[in-house]
Design a protein around this motif. Sequence first.
Motif, PDB file in Angstrom:
ATOM      1  N   LEU A  79       0.830  -1.208   0.000  1.00 21.33           N
ATOM      2  CA  LEU A  79       0.000   0.000   0.000  1.00 21.33           C
ATOM      3  C   LEU A  79       0.860   1.251   0.000  1.00 21.33           C
ATOM      4  O   LEU A  79       0.590   2.208  -0.743  1.00 21.33           O
ATOM      5  N   MET A  80       1.896   1.266   0.832  1.00 18.89           N
ATOM      6  CA  MET A  80       2.766   2.439   0.897  1.00 18.89           C
ATOM      7  C   MET A  80       3.559   2.609  -0.396  1.00 18.89           C
ATOM      8  O   MET A  80       3.823   3.739  -0.822  1.00 18.89           O
ATOM      9  N   LYS A  81       3.927   1.498  -1.014  1.00 17.88           N
ATOM     10  CA  LYS A  81       4.638   1.601  -2.295  1.00 17.88           C
ATOM     11  C   LYS A  81       3.739   2.226  -3.352  1.00 17.88           C
ATOM     12  O   LYS A  81       4.180   3.078  -4.132  1.00 17.88           O
ATOM     13  N   PHE A  82       2.474   1.781  -3.378  1.00 13.57           N
ATOM     14  CA  PHE A  82       1.525   2.384  -4.309  1.00 13.57           C
ATOM     15  C   PHE A  82       1.351   3.874  -4.012  1.00 13.57           C
ATOM     16  O   PHE A  82       1.371   4.718  -4.929  1.00 13.57           O
ATOM     17  N   ALA A  83       1.183   4.214  -2.733  1.00 11.58           N
ATOM     18  CA  ALA A  83       0.924   5.604  -2.358  1.00 11.58           C
ATOM     19  C   ALA A  83       2.110   6.509  -2.680  1.00 11.58           C
ATOM     20  O   ALA A  83       1.947   7.556  -3.325  1.00 11.58           O
ATOM     21  N   ILE A  84       3.303   6.110  -2.250  1.00 13.42           N
ATOM     22  CA  ILE A  84       4.479   6.976  -2.365  1.00 13.42           C
ATOM     23  C   ILE A  84       5.072   6.975  -3.767  1.00 13.42           C
ATOM     24  O   ILE A  84       5.538   8.015  -4.248  1.00 13.42           O
ATOM     25  N   GLN A  85       5.048   5.837  -4.444  1.00 13.07           N
ATOM     26  CA  GLN A  85       5.706   5.760  -5.754  1.00 13.07           C
ATOM     27  C   GLN A  85       4.779   6.055  -6.923  1.00 13.07           C
ATOM     28  O   GLN A  85       5.244   6.327  -8.025  1.00 13.07           O
ATOM     29  N   PHE A  86       3.469   5.998  -6.692  1.00 16.87           N
ATOM     30  CA  PHE A  86       2.538   6.204  -7.798  1.00 16.87           C
ATOM     31  C   PHE A  86       1.484   7.272  -7.502  1.00 16.87           C
ATOM     32  O   PHE A  86       1.385   8.263  -8.228  1.00 16.87           O
ATOM     33  N   ALA A  87       0.693   7.075  -6.451  1.00 13.26           N
ATOM     34  CA  ALA A  87      -0.453   7.959  -6.218  1.00 13.26           C
ATOM     35  C   ALA A  87      -0.041   9.372  -5.810  1.00 13.26           C
ATOM     36  O   ALA A  87      -0.531  10.358  -6.371  1.00 13.26           O
ATOM     37  N   VAL A  88       0.853   9.490  -4.827  1.00 11.31           N
ATOM     38  CA  VAL A  88       1.267  10.828  -4.383  1.00 11.31           C
ATOM     39  C   VAL A  88       2.022  11.575  -5.481  1.00 11.31           C
ATOM     40  O   VAL A  88       1.795  12.776  -5.687  1.00 11.31           O
ATOM     41  N   PRO A  89       2.932  10.944  -6.237  1.00  6.84           N
ATOM     42  CA  PRO A  89       3.525  11.658  -7.376  1.00  6.84           C
ATOM     43  C   PRO A  89       2.477  12.170  -8.365  1.00  6.84           C
ATOM     44  O   PRO A  89       2.635  13.271  -8.915  1.00  6.84           O
ATOM     45  N   CYS A  90       1.409  11.392  -8.597  1.00  2.57           N
ATOM     46  CA  CYS A  90       0.335  11.875  -9.474  1.00  2.57           C
ATOM     47  C   CYS A  90      -0.353  13.092  -8.864  1.00  2.57           C
ATOM     48  O   CYS A  90      -0.698  14.053  -9.570  1.00  2.57           O
ATOM     49  N   LEU A  91      -0.571  13.059  -7.552  1.00  4.28           N
ATOM     50  CA  LEU A  91      -1.168  14.198  -6.861  1.00  4.28           C
ATOM     51  C   LEU A  91      -0.298  15.440  -6.988  1.00  4.28           C
ATOM     52  O   LEU A  91      -0.785  16.545  -7.294  1.00  4.28           O
ATOM     53  N   LEU A  92       1.001  15.284  -6.769  1.00  8.43           N
ATOM     54  CA  LEU A  92       1.920  16.418  -6.857  1.00  8.43           C
ATOM     55  C   LEU A  92       2.054  16.906  -8.295  1.00  8.43           C
ATOM     56  O   LEU A  92       2.175  18.111  -8.547  1.00  8.43           O
ATOM     57  N   LEU A 153       2.300  12.899   4.159  1.00  8.52           N
ATOM     58  CA  LEU A 153       1.341  11.981   4.764  1.00  8.52           C
ATOM     59  C   LEU A 153       0.431  12.647   5.792  1.00  8.52           C
ATOM     60  O   LEU A 153      -0.656  12.142   6.073  1.00  8.52           O
ATOM     61  N   LEU A 154       0.864  13.768   6.377  1.00  8.30           N
ATOM     62  CA  LEU A 154       0.027  14.496   7.346  1.00  8.30           C
ATOM     63  C   LEU A 154      -0.324  15.903   6.866  1.00  8.30           C
ATOM     64  O   LEU A 154      -1.477  16.327   6.933  1.00  8.30           O
ATOM     65  N   ALA A 250      -4.463   8.906  -3.339  1.00 10.53           N
ATOM     66  CA  ALA A 250      -3.173   9.106  -2.685  1.00 10.53           C
ATOM     67  C   ALA A 250      -3.293   9.288  -1.178  1.00 10.53           C
ATOM     68  O   ALA A 250      -2.665   8.571  -0.392  1.00 10.53           O
ATOM     69  N   LEU A 251      -4.079  10.257  -0.747  1.00  5.07           N
ATOM     70  CA  LEU A 251      -4.102  10.607   0.670  1.00  5.07           C
ATOM     71  C   LEU A 251      -4.757   9.535   1.537  1.00  5.07           C
ATOM     72  O   LEU A 251      -4.216   9.189   2.598  1.00  5.07           O
ATOM     73  N   PRO A 252      -5.915   8.973   1.150  1.00  9.02           N
ATOM     74  CA  PRO A 252      -6.473   7.886   1.968  1.00  9.02           C
ATOM     75  C   PRO A 252      -5.519   6.695   2.099  1.00  9.02           C
ATOM     76  O   PRO A 252      -5.341   6.141   3.186  1.00  9.02           O
ATOM     77  N   ALA A 253      -4.913   6.297   0.988  1.00  9.67           N
ATOM     78  CA  ALA A 253      -3.990   5.162   1.027  1.00  9.67           C
ATOM     79  C   ALA A 253      -2.770   5.475   1.884  1.00  9.67           C
ATOM     80  O   ALA A 253      -2.317   4.635   2.678  1.00  9.67           O
ATOM     81  N   ALA A 254      -2.241   6.686   1.742  1.00  8.84           N
ATOM     82  CA  ALA A 254      -1.056   7.067   2.503  1.00  8.84           C
ATOM     83  C   ALA A 254      -1.353   7.126   4.001  1.00  8.84           C
ATOM     84  O   ALA A 254      -0.531   6.694   4.821  1.00  8.84           O
ATOM     85  N   LEU A 255      -2.506   7.648   4.383  1.00 12.24           N
ATOM     86  CA  LEU A 255      -2.855   7.749   5.798  1.00 12.24           C
ATOM     87  C   LEU A 255      -3.044   6.367   6.419  1.00 12.24           C
ATOM     88  O   LEU A 255      -2.544   6.093   7.519  1.00 12.24           O
ATOM     89  N   PHE A 256      -3.774   5.498   5.741  1.00 14.36           N
ATOM     90  CA  PHE A 256      -3.994   4.145   6.255  1.00 14.36           C
ATOM     91  C   PHE A 256      -2.653   3.405   6.353  1.00 14.36           C
ATOM     92  O   PHE A 256      -2.382   2.721   7.347  1.00 14.36           O
ATOM     93  N   GLY A 257      -1.828   3.558   5.315  1.00 16.17           N
ATOM     94  CA  GLY A 257      -0.518   2.924   5.336  1.00 16.17           C
ATOM     95  C   GLY A 257       0.380   3.473   6.425  1.00 16.17           C
ATOM     96  O   GLY A 257       1.151   2.730   7.048  1.00 16.17           O
ATOM     97  N   LEU A 258       0.296   4.784   6.675  1.00 18.01           N
ATOM     98  CA  LEU A 258       1.094   5.387   7.749  1.00 18.01           C
ATOM     99  C   LEU A 258       0.736   4.759   9.089  1.00 18.01           C
ATOM    100  O   LEU A 258       1.613   4.455   9.900  1.00 18.01           O
ATOM    101  N   GLY A 259      -0.564   4.562   9.330  1.00 18.40           N
ATOM    102  CA  GLY A 259      -0.985   3.912  10.568  1.00 18.40           C
ATOM    103  C   GLY A 259      -0.386   2.527  10.706  1.00 18.40           C
ATOM    104  O   GLY A 259       0.101   2.147  11.780  1.00 18.40           O
TER     105      GLY A 259
END
Length: 357
Positions: A79-92, A153-154, A250-259
């Motif tokens: 999940l974190m790999k998806f969030a950080i390497q794919f979803a968050v870069p798309c968001l940015l 993530l926050l 991005a953000l939902p996945a990153a938050l859940f993964g951070l937990g």
Amino acid sequence: EVPGALRRASPKGVRRRDAPNKVVAIANAGVKTKYKRAWYPFAMLSIIFDIVAPVFLVIGAGYLAVRRGLFSDNMVDGLMKFAIQFAVPCLLFAATSTMDLGTAYDWRLMSAFYIGSTVSFTAATLLAWKLFGRTPGEAVAVGFGALFSNLVLLGLPISERAWGGDTASMAPAYAIVSIHAPFCYLLGITSMELLRADGRSLPETAKVVARAMFRNSLMIGIALGFIVNITALSLPEALVSSVDIIARAALPAALFGLGGTLTRYSAKASVGEASTISAVSLVLHPGISFAICHLLEVPDELTSAVVLMAAMAPGVNAYLFASMYHRGQSTAASAVLLGTAASILSVSTWLWLMEIT
């Protein structure tokens, strides 16, 4: 909920999900002065709770899911790999490709945030060195927690809930994120190599800094966004929509993964030292940013955006940095965990202070 007198007096168009604007609408809606004075603090607390609580509830859900064995460590990693390497870069990418660069990169906003982070890093490093008896290299590794805030993530989720996703206040937030990793790694790695006993030469240090900055998937998304923005390149609608779909995850996945990730850390080691580092990050950094913004006469809404980003807890990268140099890992992990827990209160407090100011 907002007390009855305020709720009846507020404009019909103001809805509960419009939390950041609701208190302004209530205050200007012609409510009698005695009701404003009596109920405004309760309305403000309700709004802050609406902003902050959902973010930390999602983090808590991820934490409990892993603790209870409902979500495995391998699933968290995926999940974190998806969030950080794919979803968050798309968001940015989506943010930087469309933002007004002139407004977002106001030198006053960048100065307020990064002077605050530099002073906090220096203070935390000196405290770890002189007060807690760390070696210079260990002190830098521990102090890095006060430099690298958890902006992705926050910071972005809380800012989006506070100001709205498409508001002027979000542009500085994305601008700060865009140079955060390069700035922090440049300062942190250079300080480490200069102060530790077995430090690298300057050319080797430059290579390490370049690898840390430019192999980062977040930086790739930001760089591509800049290219599209500066060149005014028109992208196919299908491509833009596809990026937006991934970005929304991005953000939902990153938050859940951070937990889930926080279950790997412990707050048992060096609690006093870790608490000090967390306090520097949560109190000193936003305090300095707030003071600089007022000194430079930054508009209130942009000041709030910068201070809120500065108020974020130490990021997971603080632990990764310590692990990279095999120094102060346990304290860095404790600072990440304690800081994230304490930020529930500190972020709420800063939102309150900025509103009443």
